[in-house]
Design a protein around this motif. Structure first.
Motif, PDB file in Angstrom:
ATOM      1  N   TRP A 117      44.934  42.166  56.489  1.00 48.41           N
ATOM      2  CA  TRP A 117      44.048  41.614  55.694  1.00 48.41           C
ATOM      3  C   TRP A 117      43.323  42.664  55.128  1.00 48.41           C
ATOM      4  CZ3 TRP A 117      41.976  36.944  58.833  1.00 48.41           C
ATOM      5  CH2 TRP A 117      42.836  35.943  59.022  1.00 48.41           C
ATOM      6  N   LEU A 118      43.074  42.709  53.582  1.00 49.35           N
ATOM      7  CA  LEU A 118      42.493  43.912  53.054  1.00 49.35           C
ATOM      8  C   LEU A 118      40.761  43.527  52.715  1.00 49.35           C
ATOM      9  CD1 LEU A 118      45.365  45.142  51.007  1.00 49.35           C
ATOM     10  CD2 LEU A 118      44.680  45.971  53.423  1.00 49.35           C
ATOM     11  N   GLU A 119      40.243  44.556  52.653  1.00 50.71           N
ATOM     12  CA  GLU A 119      38.889  44.713  51.964  1.00 50.71           C
ATOM     13  C   GLU A 119      38.968  45.794  51.015  1.00 50.71           C
ATOM     14  OE1 GLU A 119      34.377  44.448  53.449  1.00 50.71           O
ATOM     15  OE2 GLU A 119      35.110  46.572  53.400  1.00 50.71           O
ATOM     16  N   VAL A 120      38.800  45.794  49.862  1.00 47.97           N
ATOM     17  CA  VAL A 120      39.009  46.746  48.985  1.00 47.97           C
ATOM     18  C   VAL A 120      37.845  47.035  48.117  1.00 47.97           C
ATOM     19  CG1 VAL A 120      40.298  47.857  46.901  1.00 47.97           C
ATOM     20  CG2 VAL A 120      41.437  46.318  48.654  1.00 47.97           C
ATOM     21  N   THR A 121      37.233  48.124  48.101  1.00 41.02           N
ATOM     22  CA  THR A 121      36.154  48.580  47.680  1.00 41.02           C
ATOM     23  C   THR A 121      36.308  49.654  46.481  1.00 41.02           C
ATOM     24  OG1 THR A 121      34.733  48.165  49.325  1.00 41.02           O
ATOM     25  CG2 THR A 121      33.759  49.387  47.692  1.00 41.02           C
ATOM     26  N   LEU A 122      36.022  49.497  45.112  1.00 40.13           N
ATOM     27  CA  LEU A 122      36.401  50.517  44.403  1.00 40.13           C
ATOM     28  C   LEU A 122      35.013  51.307  43.923  1.00 40.13           C
ATOM     29  CD1 LEU A 122      38.102  51.576  41.611  1.00 40.13           C
ATOM     30  CD2 LEU A 122      36.926  49.914  40.278  1.00 40.13           C
ATOM     31  N   VAL A 123      35.025  52.638  43.998  1.00 39.96           N
ATOM     32  CA  VAL A 123      33.912  53.727  43.817  1.00 39.96           C
ATOM     33  C   VAL A 123      34.316  54.317  42.501  1.00 39.96           C
ATOM     34  CG1 VAL A 123      33.526  53.625  46.440  1.00 39.96           C
ATOM     35  CG2 VAL A 123      34.936  55.258  45.467  1.00 39.96           C
ATOM     36  N   GLY A 124      33.049  55.090  42.307  1.00 38.49           N
ATOM     37  CA  GLY A 124      33.239  56.058  41.141  1.00 38.49           C
ATOM     38  C   GLY A 124      32.820  55.344  39.989  1.00 38.49           C
ATOM     39  N   ASP A 125      33.067  56.114  38.505  1.00 31.41           N
ATOM     40  CA  ASP A 125      32.614  55.477  37.473  1.00 31.41           C
ATOM     41  C   ASP A 125      33.721  54.695  36.472  1.00 31.41           C
ATOM     42  OD1 ASP A 125      29.918  56.458  37.955  1.00 31.41           O
ATOM     43  OD2 ASP A 125      30.229  58.338  36.959  1.00 31.41           O
ATOM     44  N   GLU A 126      34.989  54.868  37.003  1.00 34.13           N
ATOM     45  CA  GLU A 126      35.957  54.210  36.394  1.00 34.13           C
ATOM     46  C   GLU A 126      35.637  52.690  36.338  1.00 34.13           C
ATOM     47  OE1 GLU A 126      40.914  53.844  36.537  1.00 34.13           O
ATOM     48  OE2 GLU A 126      39.671  54.597  38.351  1.00 34.13           O
ATOM     49  N   ARG A 127      35.985  52.189  34.924  1.00 42.14           N
ATOM     50  CA  ARG A 127      35.578  50.683  34.985  1.00 42.14           C
ATOM     51  C   ARG A 127      36.914  49.794  34.768  1.00 42.14           C
ATOM     52  NH1 ARG A 127      32.562  51.759  36.708  1.00 42.14           N
ATOM     53  NH2 ARG A 127      33.068  49.901  37.824  1.00 42.14           N
TER      54      ARG A 127
END
Length: 213
Positions: A117-127
């Motif tokens: 099971w995954l929790e994914v967090t996008l970081v940075g300024d990429e939209r």
């Protein structure tokens, strides 16, 4: 006291209870079992003053952590504590990074052919406007299951957190909507119409849940 980000424990206290010393426990107590915290731990160096922790992970903050049960034996005034590891019945993984890092890690996990099971967090300024759709495509036809998707840029730039470590888990669907609406440039009339439409959508979800029951 050890707590992890995303371990399911709310950091709420009454008065100064978060700073109570372990001296409050009388010396003639053979064993003190404490509750509420999910991370197994002892108090200071005292083997007989413990939080046994939850037997199963309650949040993704506990991904990869060992769970255990305390077996306490009493023998003529002597106390021994043995920790019994709890088997991992469901693997959890947190993935955090930019899109390239996230995509690479998902490809690595797919090779394991293990249900995770995954929790994914996008970081940075990429939209990435279709972030969840992209992630669903990445995990398609694999044993991976996408349970939680976060975009830190949205929280940091549009949801105006009330404290430094606030997470989306602490906010309900109306908290998120109202903060996002407050950060927008819509007219008053548009705000009223959007709120009405959003209320209808939320109500439809609740109606579906009631029908499912």
């Amino acid at each position: 006291q050890t707590m992890l980000e995303g371990d399911g424990v709310r950091r709420l206290y009454v008065g100064s209870l978060n700073s109570v010393s372990t001296d409050i426990f009388a010396d003639d107590l053979d064993y003190v079992a404490l509750g509420h915290l999910h991370v197994p731990q002892k108090l200071g160096k005292e083997e007989t003053r413990r939080y046994s922790g939850s037997p199963l992970p309650v949040g993704f903050g506990e991904a990869g952590k060992t769970k255990s049960l305390c077996m306490v034996e009493f023998d003529e005034g002597r106390v021994s504590v043995n920790l019994l590891p709890v088997p991992v019945f469901q693997k959890l993984e947190r993935i955090k990074g930019n899109w390239q890092e996230i995509s690479f890690r998902i490809r690595e996990l797919k090779k394991l052919k293990t249900e995770i099971w995954l929790e994914v967090t996008l970081v940075g300024d990429e939209r990435i406007g279709d972030l969840r759709d992209r992630l669903e495509s990445e995990v398609a036809l694999s044993a991976l299951k996408l349970l939680c998707v976060k975009d830190e840029w949205i929280l940091n730039h549009h949801l105006n957190p009330t404290h430094a470590d606030e997470t989306l888990e602490e906010m309900n669907e109306w908290d998120v909507f109202k903060r996002r609406l407050a950060a927008s440039t819509f007219s008053d009339a548009q705000r009223v119409e959007l709120t009405r439409a959003y209320e209808e959508i939320i109500q439809s979800f609740h109606d579906d849940d009631l029908r499912a029951e």
